[in-house]
Write an enzyme that holds these catalytic residues in place. Structure first.
Site, short mmCIF file in Angstrom:
data_model
loop_
_atom_site.label_atom_id
_atom_site.label_comp_id
_atom_site.label_asym_id
_atom_site.label_seq_id
_atom_site.Cartn_x
_atom_site.Cartn_y
_atom_site.Cartn_z
N LYS A 122 4.44 25.21 -21.56
CA LYS A 122 3.61 26.30 -21.41
C LYS A 122 2.90 26.35 -20.01
CE LYS A 122 3.23 30.19 -24.00
NZ LYS A 122 4.47 30.88 -24.83
N GLY A 123 2.72 27.49 -19.41
CA GLY A 123 2.01 27.65 -18.27
C GLY A 123 1.58 29.03 -17.86
#
Length: 437
Positions: A122-123
């Site tokens: 995730k980012g």
């Protein structure tokens, strides 16, 4: 709705105390709880509490007026034992390192419960996307792509859209990556427009999977869909597509909401007449103004407490908490958003006999169709929308059935069962591959 499951929740005095909790803290609590239902090696469990890597980058942006701002970007990579990292990129002012790590853990479980050959990532960038012009958003995306280029790729880490991003941003990211690599590499991201290697059906997939899981769960508990009432918090892509499909299948959607509040009509709302937030921001508010006294106006909090058969929280995380869990009046909660129910609230809902089908199963249509898109990109062969829908239906029903079997075999809640399925698959892969050196 008749229950096929008996609650084994501890009494009220043993309920966990609610506190402000990060996504990472919640994810670790859920991991520890799931591990109690399985025989997992302690070393594997300890490894899964930590991300493999977290990348923090500075993202300078030249504004339209010539000034320069610098934003912070993250890419958290949790676990790749079953395949490349996979997960969204969000643009939001409250993006944090711990949020990205927690969400990357959920992505690991989501991919595993769907039995996809991916791990979790995730980012995002700490920015309010509403503060950016279209040109600034493109420049920010291309620069962020350059900053994380060394840690993403079609066989290493494959980003996708999330809050504040969409198909256009994924096209820019793919183009920026491809330009640096010297060849067109559509498989580096998913959620792109179909004209540049995206998959038909990707945008509506999370909402479609929520509707499929709702249908299967209602059938399991002996509740005909044509007799089911549904309230949906959040009318973005997930909520709108879930509501429209459930309405098409015969359910009665009695309430929907946007950021400004909810509309409620016990006789049902024609959700096909309301654009999603992506199609027209704050369309629910506009709809309420147009129909006037024909519907009741409620707050988002009041929507959560409506007496309905199915509640779909599809807006943001942590909306069902220890403060309002005793007031939830639905028989089933199907999580459309990521992490809408806190750990403490989950315990209270279980104690009250309310079935909660978790996000890692319910909204997994997004990553599933992302997997389809990745396969199409690798093979350079596009699928029809009909095939995407058929394949998604098969994958979602298979995953739901695996979780249901765990519910019945071990007398677990839906969340515990989903985590048990996912964790057992990830742990088995870790044990098979071992630890090197």
């Amino acid at each position: 709705m008749a229950s096929n499951q008996q609650s084994t929740t501890p009494p009220k005095e043993h309920r966990p105390v609610e506190s402000t909790e990060t996504a990472l803290e919640t994810a670790r609590r859920q991991l520890d709880r799931a591990a109690t239902h399985l025989e997992i090696d302690d070393a594997v469990l300890e490894r899964l509490k930590h991300p493999a890597a977290v990348h923090e980058v500075a993202v300078p942006l030249k504004r339209d007026d010539g000034s320069v701002d610098v934003f912070t970007g993250y890419r958290a990579q949790h676990d790749s034992v079953r395949g490349p990292y996979k997960g969204g990129l969000r643009y939001h002012p409250e993006v944090t390192r711990d949020e990205c790590v927690g969400l990357s853990m959920w992505m690991t479980w989501k991919c595993a419960v769907m039995d996809l050959p991916f791990g979790g990532a995730k980012g995002g960038v700490v920015v309010d996307p509403k503060s950016l012009s279209d040109e600034e958003t493109e420049r920010l995306t291309r620069r962020f792509a350059q900053e994380i280029r060394d840690v993403i790729g079609p066989t290493t880490d494959i980003p996708a859209p999330d809050m504040g991003t969409g198909p256009e941003a994924m096209a820019w990211l793919m183009d920026a990556y491809s330009m640096q690599e010297g060849e067109t590499i559509p498989g580096v991201v998913t959620g792109k427009p179909p004209v540049v290697g995206g998959s038909h059906g990707r945008e509506e997939a999370p909402g479609r999977s929520v509707a499929i899981i709702t249908r299967e769960t209602c059938d399991y508990y002996g509740y005909p869909l044509e007799d089911v009432t549904v309230a949906v918090q959040g009318f973005g892509s997930v909520g709108a597509n879930a509501a429209r499909l459930l309405d098409e299948w015969g359910a009665t959607v009695v309430a929907v909401s946007d950021v400004n509040g909810a509309v409620y009509d016990p006789d049902g709302i024609d959700v096909a007449d309301i654009p999603s937030h992506d199609e027209e921001p704050e369309a629910v508010t506009a709809y309420a103004a147009a129909v006037g006294t024909d519907v009741d106006r409620l707050s988002n909090d009041e929507l959560l407490e409506l007496d309905v058969d199915v509640l779909v929280p599809a807006a943001v995380g942590n909306v069902i908490t220890a403060d309002n869990a005793d007031a939830i009046d639905a028989d089933v909660v199907v999580e459309g958003a990521n992490g809408p129910t806190t750990f403490a609230a989950d315990t209270i809902l279980e104690e009250r006999g309310i079935h909660v089908v978790p996000d890692i199963l319910a909204n997994a249509g997004g990553v599933t169709v992302s997997y389809f898109e990745w396969l199409q990109d690798i093979n350079r062969r596009a699928w029809s929308l009909e095939r995407v829908h058929e394949e998604l239906e098969t994958e979602m029903v298979d995953a739901w059935s695996a979780v249901r079997d765990e519910v019945e075999a071990k007398d677990l809640t839906w969340r515990d069962a989903a985590y048990a399925v996912a964790l057992s698959r990830v742990a088995e892969a870790h044990e098979a591959r071992g630890l090197w050196p």
